[in-house]
Design a protein around this motif. Structure first.
Motif, PDB file in Angstrom:
ATOM      1  N   THR A 178       8.247  68.259   6.157  1.00 60.24           N
ATOM      2  CA  THR A 178       9.212  68.825   5.223  1.00 60.24           C
ATOM      3  C   THR A 178       9.007  70.320   5.021  1.00 60.24           C
ATOM      4  N   ALA A 183      12.093  71.741   8.649  1.00 60.36           N
ATOM      5  CA  ALA A 183      13.232  71.439   7.783  1.00 60.36           C
ATOM      6  C   ALA A 183      14.510  72.083   8.301  1.00 60.36           C
ATOM      7  N   ALA A 187      17.754  70.052   7.264  1.00 57.90           N
ATOM      8  CA  ALA A 187      17.969  70.218   5.815  1.00 57.90           C
ATOM      9  C   ALA A 187      18.892  71.386   5.481  1.00 57.90           C
ATOM     10  N   GLU A 195      10.371  70.492  -1.463  1.00 60.02           N
ATOM     11  CA  GLU A 195      10.087  69.495  -0.430  1.00 60.02           C
ATOM     12  C   GLU A 195      10.177  68.065  -0.955  1.00 60.02           C
ATOM     13  N   SER A 196       9.831  67.842  -2.228  1.00 58.68           N
ATOM     14  CA  SER A 196       9.966  66.516  -2.842  1.00 58.68           C
ATOM     15  C   SER A 196      10.768  66.649  -4.126  1.00 58.68           C
ATOM     16  N   ILE A 213      14.027  68.160   0.206  1.00 56.35           N
ATOM     17  CA  ILE A 213      13.991  68.188   1.665  1.00 56.35           C
ATOM     18  C   ILE A 213      13.604  66.832   2.239  1.00 56.35           C
ATOM     19  N   ALA A 214      12.628  66.147   1.631  1.00 54.80           N
ATOM     20  CA  ALA A 214      12.222  64.829   2.137  1.00 54.80           C
ATOM     21  C   ALA A 214      13.367  63.830   2.074  1.00 54.80           C
ATOM     22  N   LEU A 217      15.620  64.467   4.892  1.00 55.05           N
ATOM     23  CA  LEU A 217      15.082  63.951   6.154  1.00 55.05           C
ATOM     24  C   LEU A 217      15.575  62.534   6.403  1.00 55.05           C
ATOM     25  N   LYS A 236       4.764  63.945   0.478  1.00 56.69           N
ATOM     26  CA  LYS A 236       6.126  64.291   0.081  1.00 56.69           C
ATOM     27  C   LYS A 236       7.090  63.116   0.242  1.00 56.69           C
TER      28      LYS A 236
END
Length: 503
Positions: A178, A183, A187, A195-196, A213-214, A217, A236
Motif C-alpha cells: 500500500t 499504490a 489507487a 494506507e489504512s 489505499i488498502a 487494493l 494495513k
C-alpha cells in the motif's frame, strides 16, 4: 626506545586503533584488466560497441508483455557506485546491458523536487500531479478528500488499460503493498499516507468518503482485477483485533480482514506469507497474494534467507504466475528500499539494495523473450548522494576518497543533507571521520546539513529499455511520457498505439 621496540609499539597501536574503529570490509577491491594499460584495448573495446550498435535492428513488434522496474531513489550516482560495490568500475549491472537509454525529468506540478507518490502517478498513469498525491490529476491538492472522490480527477494506470485488453496484471515491491509507488498501480488518493482506514481517521477524515489505499487494493476497478500482489505490509490489511502469522497486530479500525477478502474474490488463489510457500505457488495458481512482512520487507543485508524471499525470487514467481494467460501481462516491480537506505544516508545498504534490484531484472531478462516483452527500468526520483574524490581504481567505494585541505579524510560517498551530519569539534574544526565505526552497516555517511531524514534530489533519472519499441525510450523525457510509450508498444490505452500504425 630501541628500533625494534618502536616497531612493536607502532604495530600494537595500529591494531588497537583498528579494533576501536573497525572499517567496513572491502566491497570492491578489484584489479583492473592489465590490457587497459594499452591503447589498443580501448580502441578494440570501442569498435566492438560501434559494431554492435550499427547491427542492431529496431524491434517494432507489438509488446505482448510489459514489465516496469522501478528503483525507488535510484539516482545516477547510485547506479555508478553500485557497479563499483558489485565488482569494479567497469562492471555492468543487468540493465546497463539494455540497448536504449534516456533521461526523465521528475519534478512535480507543485514542487521542484518530487516524492514517490506524484512520480508514481506520472510513470504509471501518464499525468504529472501534486506532491503527496497518487492516481489523481493536478486538479487535486494533497489531503483534498472531496477532490479525490470525483472520478473525473482520477488518473488511470497502464495496469487498468492492460486489464481492458484482457491482460493479466501484477505488482511486486519490497515496501508495503500500500506504499506510494505500488499504490500508483491501482489507487486514487489525495494523500499517500492514507494506507489504512485508521490512517484516514487519524488525519481527521472519514474513511467512508476518503477510501484508504488498502481498501482500494481490494475494491478499485484496477485493484480488484490484479492477479499478483507481492510485498510487505500485512498490518494495513488486518484489523486491530487480529495478529498475523508472526504475531504482529493489524492496524485497521473497520474490523475487515482484507487478506481473507482478497482470496475470496478470486479462484485458484494462493496466499503466501513466507518464502517456501511462495516458491511452491508460482506454477500452480492463477492468482497469488504474497505478504512477507508486517511492515516493509527487511533490507537484504538483514533478510532471513530461509523464510523471506528475495526481490529476484518474487519477480520470478510473479512472471511465472502472470504467464498463465494467453493475452500477455503488465507487471510492476519496485526495489523500494534503495530509497529508504538513502534517507538514512546508509550508503552500504542502498548500494546492496541496488544490486538486489539488478538481480531481479536479470531474472526477468532470463524468463522473457526480447521479441515480445518490453522491459523498462527507471527511478522515480534521485537522492542527494554524491560520488567524488580521486581514489585509485579498485578502491573500496565505501572508504575514503582523499584528504581535505584540513588534513582530514573525506568519504567517496557524501550527502547534501541528512542524519549523517557531523557536528564540528569544540574548536570549530571538522569532525574526523577516520575514527568512525565503519563496521556498522547502518553507518550514516557524512552530510552537509543536519536533517532527521535525507531528502530526495531533483536531478533527472535514467531510463533503460529493452524489447519492442525500446528505442522510443531515448532522449530527455518528461516522466509522464513513460506510460504513454509503454501503452504505444503494447497497444493499450486511449492514445496512439503501434497497432494503429500497423492497421
Amino acid at each position: 626506545m630501541s628500533f625494534i621496540t618502536l616497531i612493536l609499539f607502532l604495530a600494537f597501536a595500529q591494531t588497537w586503533a583498528s579494533s576501536m574503529h573497525p572499517r567496513l570490509p572491502l566491497t570492491a577491491k578489484h584489479s583492473p584488466n592489465p590490457n587497459e594499460r594499452t591503447s589498443s584495448f580501448w580502441i578494440q573495446n570501442a569498435q566492438k560497441t560501434v559494431s554492435e550498435k550499427i547491427k542492431r535492428e529496431l524491434n517494432q513488434n507489438v509488446a505482448k508483455n510489459v514489465i516496469l522496474f522501478l528503483g525507488d531513489g535510484m539516482s545516477i550516482p547510485t547506479v555508478s557506485a553500485a557497479r563499483v560495490y558489485q565488482s569494479g568500475e567497469e562492471t555492468e549491472l543487468a540493465f546497463d546491458k539494455f540497448p536504449y537509454t534516456g533521461l526523465a525529468k521528475t519534478y512535480a506540478v507543485d514542487r521542484q523536487v518530487a516524492d514517490s507518490a506524484n512520480t508514481a502517478t506520472a510513470y504509471l498513469t501518464g499525468i504529472k500531479a501534486n506532491y503527496g498525491t497518487i492516481g489523481v490529476g493536478p486538479e487535486v491538492n494533497r489531503s483534498d478528500c472531496q477532490g479525490m472522490t470525483d472520478e473525473t480527477n482520477h488518473a488511470l494506470s497502464i495496469a487498468y488499460y492492460s486489464q481492458l485488453k484482457n491482460k493479466r496484471t501484477g505488482l511486486v515491491t519490497t515496501a508495503r503493498v500500500t506504499h506510494a509507488s505500488p499504490a500508483g498501480v491501482y489507487a486514487h488518493t489525495s494523500d499517500r499516507n492514507w494506507e489504512s482506514d485508521t490512517d484516514v481517521i487519524n488525519d481527521g477524515q472519514n474513511p467512508q468518503i476518503c477510501s484508504d489505499i488498502a481498501t482500494q487494493l481490494l475494491f478499485s476497478e484496477t485493484g480488484k482485477k490484479l492477479n499478483v500482489v507481492m510485498g510487505g505490509g500485512r498490518k494495513k490489511l488486518l484489523p486491530k483485533e487480529m495478529t498475523d502469522e508472526e504475531g504482529h497486530k493489524g492496524e485497521r479500525s473497520d474490523g475487515a480482514n482484507l487478506i481473507q477478502k482478497w482470496q475470496e474474490q478470486r479462484i485458484n488463489v494462493k496466499y503466501a506469507w513466507n518464502r517456501s510457500q511462495l516458491i511452491d505457488s508460482d506454477v500452480t495458481f492463477d492468482n497469488v497474494l504474497g505478504l512477507f512482512a508486517h511492515d516493509h520487507i527487511s533490507y537484504n543485508l538483514e533478510r532471513d534467507n530461509i523464510s523471506d524471499p528475495s526481490l529476484a525470487e518474487m519477480t520470478a514467481a510473479a512472471i511465472k504466475t502472470l504467464n498463465r494467460g494467453s493475452e500477455g501481462y503488465f507487471l510492476f516491480v519496485e526495489g523500494a528500499r534503495i530509497d529508504m537506505a538513502h534517507h538514512e544516508t546508509a550508503s552500504r545498504i542502498a548500494l546492496d539494495e541496488t544490486i538486489e534490484f539488478s538481480k531481479a531484472i536479470q531474472v526477468a531478462v532470463d524468463l522473457t523473450d526480447e521479441s515480445d516483452t518490453l522491459i523498462v527500468v527507471t527511478s522515480d526520483h534521485a537522492h542527494t548522494m554524491s560520488y567524488s574524490g580521486y581514489a585509485e581504481r579498485g578502491h573500496d567505494i565505501l572508504e575514503f576518497g582523499g584528504d581535505g585541505s584540513d588534513g582530514k579524510v573525506y568519504t567517496t560517498l557524501n550527502y547534501a543533507n541528512g542524519p549523517g551530519y557531523k557536528k564540528p569539534n569544540s574548536d570549530g574544526s571538522r569532525h574526523d571521520i577516520a575514527g568512525d565505526n565503519y563496521g556498522d552497516k547502518h553507518y550514516a555517511f557524512p552530510a552537509v546539513a543536519p536533517l532527521y531524514a535525507e531528502t530526495h534530489g531533483g536531478d533527472d533519472v535514467a531510463v533503460f529499455a529493452r524489447g519492442p519499441w525500446a528505442h522510443l525510450f531515448s532522449g530527455v523525457l518528461e516522466q509522464n511520457v513513460i506510460p504513454h510509450l509503454m501503452a504505444y508498444a503494447s497497444c493499450v490505452g486511449e492514445g496512439l498505439t503501434a497497432c494503429d500504425q500497423i492497421n
